[in-house]
Write a protein that holds these residues in place. Sequence first.
Motif, PDB file in Angstrom:
ATOM      1  N   PHE A  19      59.832  23.237  76.731  1.00 44.38           N
ATOM      2  CA  PHE A  19      61.159  23.279  77.131  1.00 44.38           C
ATOM      3  C   PHE A  19      62.163  23.820  75.946  1.00 44.38           C
ATOM      4  O   PHE A  19      61.999  23.751  74.855  1.00 44.38           O
ATOM      5  CB  PHE A  19      61.687  21.666  76.969  1.00 44.38           C
ATOM      6  CG  PHE A  19      60.884  20.980  78.116  1.00 44.38           C
ATOM      7  CD1 PHE A  19      60.365  21.643  79.256  1.00 44.38           C
ATOM      8  CD2 PHE A  19      60.501  19.566  78.009  1.00 44.38           C
ATOM      9  CE1 PHE A  19      59.267  20.781  80.029  1.00 44.38           C
ATOM     10  CE2 PHE A  19      60.081  18.866  78.788  1.00 44.38           C
ATOM     11  CZ  PHE A  19      59.360  19.345  79.828  1.00 44.38           C
ATOM     12  N   ALA A  20      63.227  24.473  76.648  1.00 41.68           N
ATOM     13  CA  ALA A  20      64.271  25.133  75.574  1.00 41.68           C
ATOM     14  C   ALA A  20      65.590  25.172  76.135  1.00 41.68           C
ATOM     15  O   ALA A  20      66.388  25.995  76.099  1.00 41.68           O
ATOM     16  CB  ALA A  20      63.422  26.539  75.658  1.00 41.68           C
ATOM     17  N   GLY A  21      65.915  23.776  76.665  1.00 45.02           N
ATOM     18  CA  GLY A  21      67.062  23.625  76.955  1.00 45.02           C
ATOM     19  C   GLY A  21      68.154  23.607  75.736  1.00 45.02           C
ATOM     20  O   GLY A  21      67.680  23.599  74.433  1.00 45.02           O
ATOM     21  N   GLY A  22      69.557  23.421  76.095  1.00 45.76           N
ATOM     22  CA  GLY A  22      70.443  23.171  74.860  1.00 45.76           C
ATOM     23  C   GLY A  22      71.008  24.351  74.149  1.00 45.76           C
ATOM     24  O   GLY A  22      70.375  25.691  74.569  1.00 45.76           O
ATOM     25  N   ILE A  42      72.138  15.108  72.697  1.00 44.54           N
ATOM     26  CA  ILE A  42      71.808  16.570  72.741  1.00 44.54           C
ATOM     27  C   ILE A  42      70.389  16.740  72.342  1.00 44.54           C
ATOM     28  O   ILE A  42      69.590  17.518  72.563  1.00 44.54           O
ATOM     29  CB  ILE A  42      73.182  17.383  71.882  1.00 44.54           C
ATOM     30  CG1 ILE A  42      72.254  18.810  72.019  1.00 44.54           C
ATOM     31  CG2 ILE A  42      72.959  17.016  70.418  1.00 44.54           C
ATOM     32  CD1 ILE A  42      72.446  19.311  73.405  1.00 44.54           C
ATOM     33  N   LYS A 101      67.439  18.340  74.635  1.00 41.01           N
ATOM     34  CA  LYS A 101      66.428  19.951  74.370  1.00 41.01           C
ATOM     35  C   LYS A 101      64.930  19.355  74.329  1.00 41.01           C
ATOM     36  O   LYS A 101      64.275  20.230  74.366  1.00 41.01           O
ATOM     37  CB  LYS A 101      66.790  20.049  72.892  1.00 41.01           C
ATOM     38  CG  LYS A 101      68.172  20.701  72.541  1.00 41.01           C
ATOM     39  CD  LYS A 101      68.930  21.003  71.093  1.00 41.01           C
ATOM     40  CE  LYS A 101      68.188  22.459  70.788  1.00 41.01           C
ATOM     41  NZ  LYS A 101      69.265  23.372  71.296  1.00 41.01           N
ATOM     42  N   ARG A 153      63.342  16.807  75.804  1.00 40.46           N
ATOM     43  CA  ARG A 153      62.761  16.177  77.268  1.00 40.46           C
ATOM     44  C   ARG A 153      63.267  16.896  78.398  1.00 40.46           C
ATOM     45  O   ARG A 153      62.353  16.818  79.539  1.00 40.46           O
ATOM     46  CB  ARG A 153      63.169  14.935  77.414  1.00 40.46           C
ATOM     47  CG  ARG A 153      62.438  13.970  76.017  1.00 40.46           C
ATOM     48  CD  ARG A 153      62.845  12.495  75.910  1.00 40.46           C
ATOM     49  NE  ARG A 153      63.287  11.656  77.081  1.00 40.46           N
ATOM     50  CZ  ARG A 153      63.837  10.561  77.273  1.00 40.46           C
ATOM     51  NH1 ARG A 153      64.509  10.109  76.002  1.00 40.46           N
ATOM     52  NH2 ARG A 153      64.103   9.800  78.004  1.00 40.46           N
ATOM     53  N   LEU A 154      64.111  17.641  78.739  1.00 45.85           N
ATOM     54  CA  LEU A 154      64.518  18.195  80.007  1.00 45.85           C
ATOM     55  C   LEU A 154      63.722  19.559  80.278  1.00 45.85           C
ATOM     56  O   LEU A 154      63.602  20.441  79.305  1.00 45.85           O
ATOM     57  CB  LEU A 154      66.145  18.693  80.040  1.00 45.85           C
ATOM     58  CG  LEU A 154      66.887  17.270  79.903  1.00 45.85           C
ATOM     59  CD1 LEU A 154      68.368  17.690  80.478  1.00 45.85           C
ATOM     60  CD2 LEU A 154      66.428  16.434  80.630  1.00 45.85           C
ATOM     61  N   ILE A 214      63.919  22.663  81.044  1.00 47.57           N
ATOM     62  CA  ILE A 214      64.611  23.638  81.311  1.00 47.57           C
ATOM     63  C   ILE A 214      64.462  24.600  80.376  1.00 47.57           C
ATOM     64  O   ILE A 214      63.841  24.541  79.081  1.00 47.57           O
ATOM     65  CB  ILE A 214      66.245  23.285  80.809  1.00 47.57           C
ATOM     66  CG1 ILE A 214      66.852  22.005  81.619  1.00 47.57           C
ATOM     67  CG2 ILE A 214      67.207  24.625  80.637  1.00 47.57           C
ATOM     68  CD1 ILE A 214      68.282  21.576  81.272  1.00 47.57           C
TER      69      ILE A 214
END
Lengths: 276, 143
Positions: free
Chosen positions: A273-276, B110, B114, B116-117, B119
């Motif tokens: 994962f690489a969100g944010g 936040i 970063k 767990r989602l 994305i």
Amino acid sequence: MKKKPYGLLLAGGKSTRMGRDKADLMIVEGLSMRDRGLELLRAVTEKSYLAIAGDDHRNYDDPTIQDLRENAGPMAGLESAFSHSPEAAWLVTACDLPFLTLSTLEYLVDARDTTCDATCFTSRFDGKPEPLCTIYEPSSRAILERELSGGVRCARRFLSTLARKEIKLPELSALDNCNRPEDLEEARLSLSHGRSLKSVLVEYCGVLREDAGCHSEEFQTRSVTVAGLWEELRMSRRLSLEIDSVKVAINDEFRSWNQPLAEEDKVTLFPPFAGG
Amino acid sequence: MFLLTPEPIDPTSLREAADNPHAGAVSIFEGLVRNHHQGRKVLRLEYEAHGPVAEKEGRCILREAIEKFDLDYAGATHRTGTLEIGECAVMVVVSAPHRRETFDACRFVIDEVKRRLPIWKKEFYTDGSSEWVGCEGCRGKQH
């Protein structure tokens, strides 16, 4: 009538990804991968030996042949076997083939062509010859020596230089190997539960979508767990990530790799994962 | 409230959702697209999300935050699609009676987002190349 080949079970690998010697692992109750491999080989060969590393000083109940050279992998095992019995043809298998069955070995022995250097199966993943369930005729010895002295250490590359009879696998997954604890669990479950054909929907995300070239696809599998499916997809779709960095969801719920698959499951493969 | 959106994030409307007479503090975190990453010059980003799992997990994170920090409100919005430098990629808004809880909760949300989602971020660099962030070290070992 053809003389039966001798059997050689390779057990000298380092098993780094499994975290311990694979040959010792129990595949079914009371039967290690080594025992099972030898039992299968004995059923189709004149006599069978365990190929072990040169520095392996353990006591085995079964006859062994020690590698004559270090770090040359399966080729060293075969070299030592020919040195032990030069007149014999050698049926070589590995102890990390938990899906190998007697009928697959019988099929290979029946198909054997003694006028070739080797009789082997074609990989179901990439169409190349599989070196580790193969009958090597005595005529292959000279080429083996030549390749070894030329620095070749890849058994597959060696096999590719031989005049060989290649046959298709009668059971598709018979030569799938087992490098991780998840693969072993898959093997155990498939031996105890059988491997029924299932149709699942696979969804790819991020870099895996680019590797696979599609967002999703229907996939037919006989794998019992999602780890078995991952191994099939990784090879056939050339996925670029290792299992440790990938997460999986089944029907939109995060699951462990040991989760059994059911008909029409939706399996989603997540890169890091690489969100944010 | 958790939201994934392909549209630009509107900070004002997200901030208003936190208004509550019981709340004495609001903390906001905004994650922006910057023009550099590990020494490389970044031109733009593309975010890809797995909608069903990301939304479920996002709601779960917010519920955890409300319970853990006794919040009056917790909301988070994450962008998808193409983002230019300076655009808001993610916004977290929380409110509670006191500031200590809102600061802590904002950071918790936040960090979990970063971690767990599902994305993914693809960076496009000024030299014309691109890379999936987080996959650099894992790739190419096998083949």
